[in-house]
Design a protein around this motif. Structure first.
Motif, mmCIF file in Angstrom:
data_model
loop_
_atom_site.group_PDB
_atom_site.id
_atom_site.type_symbol
_atom_site.label_atom_id
_atom_site.label_comp_id
_atom_site.label_asym_id
_atom_site.label_seq_id
_atom_site.Cartn_x
_atom_site.Cartn_y
_atom_site.Cartn_z
ATOM 1 N N THR A 93 0.891 -0.731 0.057
ATOM 2 C CA THR A 93 -0.042 -0.092 0.147
ATOM 3 C C THR A 93 1.098 1.376 -0.197
ATOM 4 O OG1 THR A 93 0.071 0.479 2.190
ATOM 5 C CG2 THR A 93 -1.649 -1.598 1.406
ATOM 6 N N ALA A 94 -0.190 2.045 -0.571
ATOM 7 C CA ALA A 94 0.822 4.166 -0.259
ATOM 8 C C ALA A 94 1.195 3.964 0.964
ATOM 9 C CB ALA A 94 0.204 5.224 -1.394
ATOM 10 N N ALA A 95 0.005 3.742 1.711
ATOM 11 C CA ALA A 95 0.523 3.962 3.190
ATOM 12 C C ALA A 95 2.159 3.373 4.128
ATOM 13 C CB ALA A 95 -1.002 3.718 3.758
ATOM 14 N N ASP A 96 2.021 2.184 3.362
ATOM 15 C CA ASP A 96 2.978 1.525 3.959
ATOM 16 C C ASP A 96 4.213 1.458 3.396
ATOM 17 O OD1 ASP A 96 1.716 -0.092 5.292
ATOM 18 O OD2 ASP A 96 1.539 -2.221 4.040
ATOM 19 N N TRP A 97 4.427 2.111 2.620
ATOM 20 C CA TRP A 97 5.677 3.219 2.065
ATOM 21 C C TRP A 97 6.564 4.363 2.724
ATOM 22 C CZ3 TRP A 97 9.671 1.195 -0.190
ATOM 23 C CH2 TRP A 97 9.783 0.519 -0.549
ATOM 24 N N ARG A 98 4.587 5.517 2.463
ATOM 25 C CA ARG A 98 4.731 6.443 2.750
ATOM 26 C C ARG A 98 5.244 6.143 4.062
ATOM 27 N NH1 ARG A 98 2.474 11.464 2.767
ATOM 28 N NH2 ARG A 98 3.692 12.827 3.937
ATOM 29 N N HIS A 99 4.749 5.533 5.303
ATOM 30 C CA HIS A 99 5.626 5.607 6.796
ATOM 31 C C HIS A 99 7.209 5.060 7.036
ATOM 32 C CE1 HIS A 99 5.198 4.350 10.743
ATOM 33 N NE2 HIS A 99 5.329 3.587 10.574
ATOM 34 N N TRP A 100 7.673 3.943 5.736
ATOM 35 C CA TRP A 100 8.927 3.896 5.924
ATOM 36 C C TRP A 100 9.688 4.829 5.146
ATOM 37 C CZ3 TRP A 100 13.540 2.514 3.097
ATOM 38 C CH2 TRP A 100 13.687 2.160 2.945
ATOM 39 N N LEU B 240 7.373 8.105 -13.258
ATOM 40 C CA LEU B 240 8.715 8.697 -13.001
ATOM 41 C C LEU B 240 9.187 9.952 -12.797
ATOM 42 C CD1 LEU B 240 11.312 9.017 -15.238
ATOM 43 C CD2 LEU B 240 10.481 6.665 -15.830
ATOM 44 N N ALA B 241 8.753 10.986 -13.239
ATOM 45 C CA ALA B 241 9.485 12.353 -13.085
ATOM 46 C C ALA B 241 8.639 13.674 -12.527
ATOM 47 C CB ALA B 241 10.803 12.324 -14.243
ATOM 48 N N GLY B 242 7.454 12.939 -13.370
ATOM 49 C CA GLY B 242 6.485 14.407 -13.526
ATOM 50 C C GLY B 242 6.554 15.072 -12.457
ATOM 51 N N GLY B 243 6.735 15.087 -10.904
ATOM 52 C CA GLY B 243 6.874 16.363 -10.146
ATOM 53 C C GLY B 243 8.118 17.036 -10.210
ATOM 54 N N ARG C 82 22.323 3.759 -3.166
ATOM 55 C CA ARG C 82 22.415 4.788 -3.893
ATOM 56 C C ARG C 82 21.173 5.812 -3.729
ATOM 57 N NH1 ARG C 82 21.275 2.336 -9.824
ATOM 58 N NH2 ARG C 82 21.261 -0.033 -8.998
ATOM 59 N N ALA C 83 20.320 5.665 -3.685
ATOM 60 C CA ALA C 83 18.577 6.063 -3.732
ATOM 61 C C ALA C 83 19.310 7.490 -3.620
ATOM 62 C CB ALA C 83 17.829 5.516 -2.552
ATOM 63 N N VAL C 84 18.210 8.762 -3.659
ATOM 64 C CA VAL C 84 18.210 9.762 -3.439
ATOM 65 C C VAL C 84 17.044 10.617 -3.805
ATOM 66 C CG1 VAL C 84 20.531 10.670 -4.304
ATOM 67 C CG2 VAL C 84 18.894 11.063 -6.231
ATOM 68 N N SER C 85 16.533 11.427 -2.839
ATOM 69 C CA SER C 85 15.157 11.899 -2.897
ATOM 70 C C SER C 85 14.290 13.284 -3.947
ATOM 71 C CB SER C 85 14.027 11.908 -1.826
ATOM 72 O OG SER C 85 14.991 12.848 -0.395
ATOM 73 N N VAL C 86 14.239 14.080 -4.491
ATOM 74 C CA VAL C 86 14.048 14.933 -4.778
ATOM 75 C C VAL C 86 12.828 15.220 -4.285
ATOM 76 C CG1 VAL C 86 12.706 16.444 -7.680
ATOM 77 C CG2 VAL C 86 14.552 14.364 -7.456
ATOM 78 N N PRO C 87 12.516 16.210 -3.487
ATOM 79 C CA PRO C 87 11.182 16.624 -2.854
ATOM 80 C C PRO C 87 10.357 17.365 -4.117
ATOM 81 C CG PRO C 87 13.466 17.622 -1.751
ATOM 82 C CD PRO C 87 13.833 16.455 -3.205
ATOM 83 N N LEU D 141 2.409 9.475 -6.160
ATOM 84 C CA LEU D 141 2.069 10.751 -5.486
ATOM 85 C C LEU D 141 2.225 10.982 -3.553
ATOM 86 C CD1 LEU D 141 -1.439 11.410 -6.787
ATOM 87 C CD2 LEU D 141 0.575 11.891 -7.349
ATOM 88 N N HIS D 142 3.680 10.793 -3.503
ATOM 89 C CA HIS D 142 4.539 11.366 -2.085
ATOM 90 C C HIS D 142 4.825 12.364 -2.714
ATOM 91 C CE1 HIS D 142 3.767 7.116 -0.673
ATOM 92 N NE2 HIS D 142 4.402 6.081 -0.949
#
Ligand SMILES: [Zn+2]
Length: 258
Positions: free
Chosen positions: A20-27, A61-64, A203-208, A249-250
């Motif tokens: 679920t989206a909620a499980d991923w968001r929490h982690w 993959l890159a809308g944001g 090697r993960a990075v995030s785009v806020p 949509l995180h």
């Protein structure tokens, strides 16, 4: 951690409703990878390419990121590998030609929403058959990419055969041309349990994204109605159900850096 050698395609099946989206968001909220400098991603006089196996992947993959760049007056270039004509087999609602035309139109509307004026190149590789054309695809991509370019595409172990083949073709093209490759999980959010150690987190990075870019991404995703609505002619559920959209949509996008 890199995926271990016992990690086979049978571990990456896209079935059921997935994590679920909620499980991923929490982690992810507790383990958010470091933020990448998006100005650095798209600077150095190179082009930022977003290579989408199917129409909708450019936003998934890159809308944001596309929206954030547009806010800064910059545009990425999108490459549509296939026209997505295989998403509705045996459908009378969506014969192949009508479906391909509709999906091309959906991408145009989504990009107009996110980043008007985004250049788009269509390669017309058969949907569902990217692996068969992988070598040719890599050569065509290498003719587009330059040594200062940055390329975003689907992760080589994303679980969908076209996503994986596109990831491998981009990796070959980037190696050949010296471009920098970021791979993005799309379907991995479905089959992997939250925090799955087989994903390459080191090697993960995030785009806020911020509220404006996230809203723009959400509105862009609404354009892909061939994927978000059920098909009454076959009784098939939406290809892209609300649960799948919610996972993407995180308020951040996650990329695997080179
Ligand atoms: Zn796809």
């Amino acid at each position: 951690m890199e995926p271990v050698n016992t990690f086979t395609e049978h571990d990456r099946l896209i079935q059921g409703s997935g994590t679920t989206a909620a499980d991923w968001r929490h982690w992810l909220d507790a383990h958010l990878p470091p933020a990448v400098d998006i100005d650095a991603l798209s600077a150095a006089h190179g082009t930022l390419w977003v290579v989408a196996p199917h129409p909708d992947d450019e936003v998934l993959l890159a809308g944001g990121l596309l929206a954030l760049l547009a806010q800064r007056g910059r545009l990425a270039h999108v490459v549509a590998v296939t026209d997505g004509e295989a998403s509705h087999p045996r459908s009378t609602r969506w014969p192949v030609d009508a479906l391909a035309a509709a999906r091309r139109e959906e991408t145009a509307r989504a990009l107009a929403q996110l980043a008007p004026g985004t250049p788009l190149q269509r390669l017309g590789v058969p949907d569902g058959g990217v692996a068969k054309h992988e070598r040719d695809l890599a050569i065509r991509l290498a003719s587009l990419f330059g040594p200062r370019d940055v390329v975003l595409t689907t992760w080589r172990l994303d679980g969908h055969p076209d996503h994986e083949a596109t990831g491998r073709a981009c990796a070959s093209a980037c190696r050949l041309r010296g471009a920098r490759l970021y791979e993005v999980p799309v379907w991995a959010w479905h089959w992997a349990p939250a925090g799955d150690p087989r994903l390459p987190w080191t090697r993960a990075v995030s785009v806020p994204l911020g509220a404006q870019a996230l809203e723009s991404k959400r509105l862009a995703l609404l354009q892909y109605t061939s994927q978000t609505e059920p098909d009454p002619s076959t009784g098939a559920s939406p290809v892209l159900p609300g649960t799948a959209i919610a996972r993407l949509l995180h308020p951040y996008e996650i990329l695997f850096s080179p």
